[in-house]
Design a protein around this motif. Structure first.
Motif, PDB file in Angstrom:
ATOM      1  N   UNK A   1      -5.904  17.465   1.380  1.00  0.00           N
ATOM      2  CA  UNK A   1      -5.068  16.756   2.345  1.00  0.00           C
ATOM      3  C   UNK A   1      -4.134  15.786   1.611  1.00  0.00           C
ATOM      4  N   UNK A   2      -3.056  15.435   2.311  1.00  0.00           N
ATOM      5  CA  UNK A   2      -2.159  14.420   1.754  1.00  0.00           C
ATOM      6  C   UNK A   2      -2.781  13.046   2.028  1.00  0.00           C
ATOM      7  N   UNK A   3      -2.898  12.248   1.003  1.00  0.00           N
ATOM      8  CA  UNK A   3      -3.539  10.950   1.165  1.00  0.00           C
ATOM      9  C   UNK A   3      -2.527   9.904   1.622  1.00  0.00           C
ATOM     10  N   UNK A   4      -2.889   9.206   2.691  1.00  0.00           N
ATOM     11  CA  UNK A   4      -1.987   8.192   3.239  1.00  0.00           C
ATOM     12  C   UNK A   4      -2.728   6.868   3.384  1.00  0.00           C
TER      13      UNK A   4
ATOM     14  N   UNK B   1       0.824  -1.230   0.000  1.00  0.00           N
ATOM     15  CA  UNK B   1       0.000   0.000   0.000  1.00  0.00           C
ATOM     16  C   UNK B   1       0.854   1.274   0.000  1.00  0.00           C
ATOM     17  N   UNK B   2       1.807   1.312   0.917  1.00  0.00           N
ATOM     18  CA  UNK B   2       2.639   2.513   1.049  1.00  0.00           C
ATOM     19  C   UNK B   2       3.334   2.871  -0.258  1.00  0.00           C
ATOM     20  N   UNK B   3       4.029   1.885  -0.788  1.00  0.00           N
ATOM     21  CA  UNK B   3       4.795   2.102  -2.028  1.00  0.00           C
ATOM     22  C   UNK B   3       3.856   2.500  -3.167  1.00  0.00           C
ATOM     23  N   UNK B   4       2.693   1.852  -3.226  1.00  0.00           N
ATOM     24  CA  UNK B   4       1.744   2.118  -4.304  1.00  0.00           C
ATOM     25  C   UNK B   4       1.222   3.559  -4.248  1.00  0.00           C
ATOM     26  N   UNK B   5       0.871   3.993  -3.041  1.00  0.00           N
ATOM     27  CA  UNK B   5       0.341   5.358  -2.903  1.00  0.00           C
ATOM     28  C   UNK B   5       1.445   6.380  -3.181  1.00  0.00           C
ATOM     29  N   UNK B   6       2.630   6.081  -2.726  1.00  0.00           N
ATOM     30  CA  UNK B   6       3.747   7.021  -2.893  1.00  0.00           C
ATOM     31  C   UNK B   6       4.227   7.096  -4.353  1.00  0.00           C
ATOM     32  N   UNK B   7       4.372   5.958  -4.998  1.00  0.00           N
ATOM     33  CA  UNK B   7       5.037   5.947  -6.309  1.00  0.00           C
ATOM     34  C   UNK B   7       4.110   5.867  -7.517  1.00  0.00           C
TER      35      UNK B   7
END
Ligand code: SF4
Length: 326
Positions: A212-215, A63-69
């Protein structure tokens, strides 16, 4: 010989694995959880499919990598909604490729079928995915292999190309026949596909990122309840029923405060933690309006640690102008 399959739980990826397993190759079914699709019933379904064809299921959280990259800056754009399918597939294959050494796999497979989906499975799109993921000819697509150039596993003779398929297009006749022949059961996926292909969800997400920044921790809250944007910019989510209320409560992170009617039955709501006093008061009033309340009376509503005394509106009409997707 071992292969890693990109596995979604769908019929095509299940059959693609079966075609390879039948050639004496071990298959690890890799499901990459991007956070917008995986539900408990879906995970059970994936396990069931893998058990029936003899693949080993491994689920990785990306999830993290997908949202970030990937999600907000896809090289090849979006499909009909906020679904960056080409980049998403490319990213998944790249991750699978990077795992090959560690997992002792010699090649990759997927259930993609040429021409099946408008965006991600056109022939050119398949080539883009291959290029993006830098998998070159390590990526075999057993369902359409016969209409695609031979890949390394075919050329090396690890896989007999003649036993693979050459399906093109959306007709699922061949797949359904094969499922029947091998006795595959319960292969229709339970609901809960990728939310990024859903118009309503995509609109909520597009609106969210304006403020907002989406996390990762924001994903859950976007899935439930009525979503409203209040005049000073706070986000308000109001539960529609018991399940919503429970899920909203569970999804409250430090970015949000819980709202609850103290002396009447009503929904659970969540509001941005940095909401102005005006927005908090309005949120309390709106939450009371959706409760079992009487506009003639006033009620105590807890917004985080604060308590507001409010009267509900006499109808739900005033709430409408704040609705996202209204
Ligand atoms: S539908 Fe969702 S999970 Fe599937 S490729 Fe597109 S963005 Fe990725």
């Amino acid at each position: 010989m071992k292969a890693i399959a990109l596995f979604s739980g769908g019929l095509d990826s299940t059959l693609a694995m079966k075609l390879i397993i039948d050639q004496g190759i071990d298959v690890i079914a890799l499901n990459l959880d991007i956070g917008f699709g995986s539900t408990k019933s879906r995970r059970e379904h994936m396990q069931n499919m893998c058990d029936q064809v003899g693949a080993e299921l491994r689920i990785l959280d990306i999830k993290d990598q997908y949202i970030k990259d990937i999600l907000f800056d896809p090289k090849y754009g979006y499909g009909k909604n906020l679904n960056p399918c080409i980049d998403c597939h490319g990213n998944m294959f790249k991750i699978a490729r990077d795992l090959m050494d560690e997992w002792g796999a010699s090649f990759l497979i997927s259930g993609e079928v040429v021409g099946q989906r408008p965006m991600s499975q056109r022939r050119e799109a398949l080539d883009l995915v291959t290029n993006l993921s830098e998998t070159q000819d390590l990526l075999l697509r057993p369902m359409s292999a016969k209409v695609l150039p031979p890949t390394l596993p075919e050329r090396k003779g690890w896989v007999d190309r003649e036993k693979l398929l050459g399906i093109v297009g959306r007709n699922r006749e061949v797949q359904l026949k094969m499922a029947e022949e091998i006795g595959l059961k319960d292969f229709e996926k339970p609901g809960g596909g990728c939310l990024l292909t859903d118009e309503n969800f995509s609109n909520k997400l597009k609106e969210f990122i304006k403020y907002d920044k989406f996390e990762v921790s924001d994903i859950q809250l976007l899935k439930y309840g009525r979503h409203l944007r209040l005049p000073d910019g706070a986000k308000l989510v109001i539960g529609r029923h018991k399940e919503d209320n429970e899920m909203i409560e569970a999804a409250i992170t430090p970015k949000y405060r819980k709202i609850k009617l103290l002396n009447a039955i009503g929904p659970t709501s969540a509001i941005s933690a940095n909401a102005s006093e005006e927005d908090k008061k309005l949120a309390a009033k709106l939450t009371a309006t959706y409760g079992k309340t009487d506009p003639e009376n006033s009620y105590e509503v807890a917004v985080g640690d604060e308590v507001f005394e409010v009267s509900p509106y006499d109808s739900k009409e005033p709430a409408k102008k704040y609705f996202i997707n209204a």
